[in-house]
Scaffold this motif. Structure first.
Motif, PDB file in Angstrom:
ATOM      1  N   SER A  29       0.777  -1.142   0.219  1.00  0.00           N
ATOM      2  CA  SER A  29       0.029  -0.078  -0.100  1.00  0.00           C
ATOM      3  C   SER A  29       0.796   1.244  -0.078  1.00  0.00           C
ATOM      4  O   SER A  29       0.299   2.524  -0.412  1.00  0.00           O
ATOM      5  CB  SER A  29      -1.037  -0.036   1.289  1.00  0.00           C
ATOM      6  N   PHE A  31       1.519   2.804   2.800  1.00  0.00           N
ATOM      7  CA  PHE A  31       0.828   3.596   3.587  1.00  0.00           C
ATOM      8  C   PHE A  31       1.176   3.098   5.085  1.00  0.00           C
ATOM      9  O   PHE A  31       0.955   2.042   5.389  1.00  0.00           O
ATOM     10  CB  PHE A  31      -0.817   3.548   3.532  1.00  0.00           C
ATOM     11  N   VAL A  33       2.034   3.159   8.961  1.00  0.00           N
ATOM     12  CA  VAL A  33       1.091   3.637  10.227  1.00  0.00           C
ATOM     13  C   VAL A  33       1.832   3.162  11.449  1.00  0.00           C
ATOM     14  O   VAL A  33       2.662   2.069  11.336  1.00  0.00           O
ATOM     15  CB  VAL A  33      -0.218   3.171  10.194  1.00  0.00           C
ATOM     16  N   ASN A  49       2.263  -1.273  11.259  1.00  0.00           N
ATOM     17  CA  ASN A  49       1.468  -2.216  10.326  1.00  0.00           C
ATOM     18  C   ASN A  49       2.266  -3.122   9.330  1.00  0.00           C
ATOM     19  O   ASN A  49       3.467  -2.800   9.136  1.00  0.00           O
ATOM     20  CB  ASN A  49       0.767  -1.447   9.164  1.00  0.00           C
ATOM     21  N   GLU A  51       2.309  -5.751   6.479  1.00  0.00           N
ATOM     22  CA  GLU A  51       1.460  -6.229   5.252  1.00  0.00           C
ATOM     23  C   GLU A  51       2.047  -7.473   4.551  1.00  0.00           C
ATOM     24  O   GLU A  51       3.356  -7.939   5.252  1.00  0.00           O
ATOM     25  CB  GLU A  51       1.759  -5.159   4.041  1.00  0.00           C
ATOM     26  N   CYS A  60      -2.900  -4.207  10.974  1.00  0.00           N
ATOM     27  CA  CYS A  60      -2.846  -2.833  11.181  1.00  0.00           C
ATOM     28  C   CYS A  60      -1.989  -2.689  12.433  1.00  0.00           C
ATOM     29  O   CYS A  60      -1.856  -3.417  13.284  1.00  0.00           O
ATOM     30  CB  CYS A  60      -4.167  -2.375  11.592  1.00  0.00           C
ATOM     31  N   ALA A  61      -1.328  -1.234  12.298  1.00  0.00           N
ATOM     32  CA  ALA A  61      -0.569  -0.738  13.614  1.00  0.00           C
ATOM     33  C   ALA A  61      -1.343  -1.054  14.994  1.00  0.00           C
ATOM     34  O   ALA A  61      -0.610  -1.586  15.928  1.00  0.00           O
ATOM     35  CB  ALA A  61      -0.090   0.632  13.227  1.00  0.00           C
ATOM     36  N   GLU A  62      -2.557  -0.804  14.864  1.00  0.00           N
ATOM     37  CA  GLU A  62      -3.149  -0.903  16.170  1.00  0.00           C
ATOM     38  C   GLU A  62      -3.364  -2.159  16.701  1.00  0.00           C
ATOM     39  O   GLU A  62      -3.035  -2.377  17.962  1.00  0.00           O
ATOM     40  CB  GLU A  62      -4.646  -0.199  16.045  1.00  0.00           C
ATOM     41  N   ILE A  90      -5.631   9.952  11.177  1.00  0.00           N
ATOM     42  CA  ILE A  90      -6.146   8.608  10.656  1.00  0.00           C
ATOM     43  C   ILE A  90      -7.041   8.021  11.627  1.00  0.00           C
ATOM     44  O   ILE A  90      -7.150   8.343  12.785  1.00  0.00           O
ATOM     45  CB  ILE A  90      -4.914   7.610  10.594  1.00  0.00           C
ATOM     46  N   SER A  91      -7.938   7.487  11.030  1.00  0.00           N
ATOM     47  CA  SER A  91      -8.967   6.773  12.031  1.00  0.00           C
ATOM     48  C   SER A  91      -9.191   5.291  11.873  1.00  0.00           C
ATOM     49  O   SER A  91      -9.005   4.754  10.656  1.00  0.00           O
ATOM     50  CB  SER A  91     -10.475   7.253  11.363  1.00  0.00           C
ATOM     51  N   PRO A  92      -9.074   4.463  12.775  1.00  0.00           N
ATOM     52  CA  PRO A  92      -8.779   3.069  13.014  1.00  0.00           C
ATOM     53  C   PRO A  92     -10.085   2.476  12.107  1.00  0.00           C
ATOM     54  O   PRO A  92     -11.076   2.877  11.996  1.00  0.00           O
ATOM     55  CB  PRO A  92      -8.850   2.470  14.281  1.00  0.00           C
ATOM     56  N   CYS A  93      -9.631   1.371  11.430  1.00  0.00           N
ATOM     57  CA  CYS A  93     -10.729   0.479  10.780  1.00  0.00           C
ATOM     58  C   CYS A  93     -11.340  -0.250  11.736  1.00  0.00           C
ATOM     59  O   CYS A  93     -11.300  -0.121  12.951  1.00  0.00           O
ATOM     60  CB  CYS A  93      -9.738  -0.419   9.892  1.00  0.00           C
TER      61      CYS A  93
HETATM   62  N1  THU Z   1      -3.729   0.680   8.438  1.00  0.00           N
HETATM   63  C1  THU Z   1      -3.324   0.630   9.754  1.00  0.00           C
HETATM   64  O1  THU Z   1      -2.275   0.259  10.026  1.00  0.00           O
HETATM   65  N2  THU Z   1      -4.040   1.410  10.579  1.00  0.00           N
HETATM   66  C2  THU Z   1      -5.251   2.098  10.385  1.00  0.00           C
HETATM   67  O2  THU Z   1      -5.935   2.536  11.133  1.00  0.00           O
HETATM   68  C3  THU Z   1      -5.559   2.048   9.021  1.00  0.00           C
HETATM   69  C4  THU Z   1      -4.868   1.369   7.886  1.00  0.00           C
HETATM   70  C5  THU Z   1      -2.919   0.062   7.307  1.00  0.00           C
HETATM   71  C6  THU Z   1      -3.404  -1.224   6.898  1.00  0.00           C
HETATM   72  C7  THU Z   1      -2.398  -1.300   5.735  1.00  0.00           C
HETATM   73  O3  THU Z   1      -1.091  -1.893   5.772  1.00  0.00           O
HETATM   74  C8  THU Z   1      -2.274   0.125   5.129  1.00  0.00           C
HETATM   75  O4  THU Z   1      -2.554   0.626   6.362  1.00  0.00           O
HETATM   76  C9  THU Z   1      -3.227   0.642   4.181  1.00  0.00           C
HETATM   77  O5  THU Z   1      -4.607   0.379   4.331  1.00  0.00           O
END
Ligand code: THU
Length: 138
Positions: A29, A31, A33, A49, A51, A60-62, A90-93
């Motif tokens: 990604s 992206f 975190v 995070n 992947e 995810c990092a959380e 950023i807002s958690p999934c």
């Molecule tokens: N991701 C997180 O680690 N935490 C979030 O709150 C949202 C998304 C990660 C999951 C994935 O590795 C990447 O960000 C893109 O979605």
């Protein structure tokens, strides 16, 4: 005085989350975190995070930071900070919201943007009308 301590705690937590972000494994990604978790006794854990080539196994990092803390015997949490490189917080999934709820619906989630803006909400506020098993003991 209490407020000052509170702010210091948040600053330290956010700095730890930023550091953890640099460890993110996000080749798919792009992206990155970082997250940091403060326990009631003042311990701080960090996570990023991670992947996977099969995408669906990415975590995810959380959830990484909570898993690290629980696996080291901690279950009482005060707050979790989460940062990305986006300007806005950023807002958690949804999966992470449910994962956080397991330990404390009143835990604070500090969502931080690169522009310095942050938003603080409890897990219960992030996940209204949640399902939770009652009378958990261990
Ligand atoms: N991701 C997180 O680690 N935490 C979030 O709150 C949202 C998304 C990660 C999951 C994935 O590795 C990447 O960000 C893109 O979605």
């Amino acid at each position: 005085m209490r407020k000052k301590q509170h702010n210091n705690d948040i600053d330290e937590l956010v700095a730890t989350a930023r550091q953890a972000r640099s460890m993110a494994y996000a080749p798919y990604s792009g992206f990155k975190v970082g997250a940091a978790l403060q326990t009631k006794e003042g311990r701080i854990f960090s996570g990023c995070n991670v992947e996977n080539t099969t995408y669906g196994l990415s975590i995810c990092a959380e959830r990484v930071v909570i898993t690290k803390a629980v696996s080291e015997g901690e279950k009482d949490f005060v707050r979790l900070a989460v940062v990305s490189d986006h300007d806005n917080p950023i807002s958690p999934c949804g999966a992470c919201r449910q994962f956080m709820l397991e330990f404390d619906p009143e835990m604070e989630v500090v969502m931080v943007g690169q522009n310095g803006n942050h938003r603080i909400m409890t897990v219960a506020e992030l996940l209204p009308h949640y399902f939770m098993r009652r009378n958990k003991k261990s």
